[in-house]
Write a protein that holds these residues in place. Sequence first.
Motif, PDB file in Angstrom:
ATOM      1  N   VAL A  61       0.877  -1.169   0.000  1.00  0.00           N
ATOM      2  CA  VAL A  61       0.000   0.000   0.000  1.00  0.00           C
ATOM      3  C   VAL A  61       0.911   1.214   0.000  1.00  0.00           C
ATOM      4  CG1 VAL A  61      -1.785   1.257   1.233  1.00  0.00           C
ATOM      5  CG2 VAL A  61      -1.800  -1.232   1.255  1.00  0.00           C
ATOM      6  N   THR A  62       0.795   2.039  -1.044  1.00  0.00           N
ATOM      7  CA  THR A  62       1.646   3.206  -1.196  1.00  0.00           C
ATOM      8  C   THR A  62       0.802   4.461  -1.086  1.00  0.00           C
ATOM      9  OG1 THR A  62       3.039   1.925  -2.704  1.00  0.00           O
ATOM     10  CG2 THR A  62       3.356   4.301  -2.696  1.00  0.00           C
ATOM     11  N   ILE A  63       1.319   5.445  -0.352  1.00  0.00           N
ATOM     12  CA  ILE A  63       0.662   6.746  -0.257  1.00  0.00           C
ATOM     13  C   ILE A  63       1.657   7.768  -0.781  1.00  0.00           C
ATOM     14  CG2 ILE A  63      -0.537   8.354   1.245  1.00  0.00           C
ATOM     15  CD1 ILE A  63      -0.725   5.979   3.283  1.00  0.00           C
ATOM     16  N   ASP A  64       1.311   8.419  -1.915  1.00  0.00           N
ATOM     17  CA  ASP A  64       2.258   9.361  -2.514  1.00  0.00           C
ATOM     18  C   ASP A  64       2.165  10.729  -1.832  1.00  0.00           C
ATOM     19  OD1 ASP A  64       0.016  10.573  -3.588  1.00  0.00           O
ATOM     20  OD2 ASP A  64       0.466  10.080  -5.661  1.00  0.00           O
ATOM     21  N   GLN A  68      -2.601  10.321  -2.463  1.00  0.00           N
ATOM     22  CA  GLN A  68      -3.272   9.274  -3.245  1.00  0.00           C
ATOM     23  C   GLN A  68      -2.799   7.912  -2.759  1.00  0.00           C
ATOM     24  OE1 GLN A  68      -5.672   9.202  -5.860  1.00  0.00           O
ATOM     25  NE2 GLN A  68      -5.520   7.047  -5.369  1.00  0.00           N
ATOM     26  N   ILE A  69      -3.746   7.003  -2.549  1.00  0.00           N
ATOM     27  CA  ILE A  69      -3.443   5.657  -2.060  1.00  0.00           C
ATOM     28  C   ILE A  69      -3.404   4.698  -3.241  1.00  0.00           C
ATOM     29  CG2 ILE A  69      -4.204   3.779  -0.555  1.00  0.00           C
ATOM     30  CD1 ILE A  69      -5.668   5.905   1.109  1.00  0.00           C
ATOM     31  N   TYR A  70      -2.400   3.822  -3.253  1.00  0.00           N
ATOM     32  CA  TYR A  70      -2.242   2.808  -4.295  1.00  0.00           C
ATOM     33  C   TYR A  70      -2.171   1.447  -3.634  1.00  0.00           C
ATOM     34  CZ  TYR A  70      -0.797   6.699  -7.287  1.00  0.00           C
ATOM     35  OH  TYR A  70      -0.753   7.862  -7.987  1.00  0.00           O
ATOM     36  N   GLY A 101       4.783   5.110   2.760  1.00  0.00           N
ATOM     37  CA  GLY A 101       4.245   6.462   2.786  1.00  0.00           C
ATOM     38  C   GLY A 101       5.318   7.470   2.463  1.00  0.00           C
ATOM     39  N   ASP A 102       5.007   8.420   1.594  1.00  0.00           N
ATOM     40  CA  ASP A 102       5.948   9.485   1.265  1.00  0.00           C
ATOM     41  C   ASP A 102       6.253  10.270   2.535  1.00  0.00           C
ATOM     42  OD1 ASP A 102       6.883  10.975  -1.511  1.00  0.00           O
ATOM     43  OD2 ASP A 102       6.727  12.348   0.190  1.00  0.00           O
ATOM     44  N   SER A 103       7.476  10.745   2.679  1.00  0.00           N
ATOM     45  CA  SER A 103       7.878  11.446   3.894  1.00  0.00           C
ATOM     46  C   SER A 103       7.179  12.798   4.040  1.00  0.00           C
ATOM     47  CB  SER A 103       9.398  11.636   3.919  1.00  0.00           C
ATOM     48  OG  SER A 103       9.805  12.418   2.808  1.00  0.00           O
ATOM     49  N   LYS A 104       6.564  13.307   2.989  1.00  0.00           N
ATOM     50  CA  LYS A 104       5.923  14.617   3.040  1.00  0.00           C
ATOM     51  C   LYS A 104       4.419  14.544   3.344  1.00  0.00           C
ATOM     52  CE  LYS A 104       9.277  16.943   0.200  1.00  0.00           C
ATOM     53  NZ  LYS A 104      10.329  16.703   1.112  1.00  0.00           N
TER      54      LYS A 104
END
Length: 134
Positions: A61-64, A68-70, A101-104
């Motif tokens: 699970v990626t959060i840019d 946005q969740i992928y 998760g992106d650090s930002k």
Amino acid sequence: MDLREDNEPYDDINITPMLDLAYVLLVIFIIMTTATVQGIKVNLPKASATPSLAKPKTKAVTIDANGQIYLDTYPVTLAELESRLRSFKAITPDLPVVIKGDSKIQYEKVIEVMDLCGRLDITQLGLVTQKLVK
């Protein structure tokens, strides 16, 4: 009409079918190697130790940076993520999930995804970080 007699052996080999097969295999190889999942590019936070969490059926699970969740590489909403993870959990009871998760991004987004995994009783949960370079 063939000028050879019936019992005379061939003195040449037709390699055209072999070349056709080689080109088809080459095209299949090129397509399969470029179709590997590259994932979504995110700027991961740094940590001093990065354990290896990859297992064969691990879902990512990626959060840019935009929130946005992928799921793997497909964009999903939180409701879609829940239904898809629920179906994967039904197939694989000990489904491992990693969250990148992106650090930002806001911490709240990561907590929402972790809470969703907790509601689905996903116990093998990992957070992906980059190794800290000294």
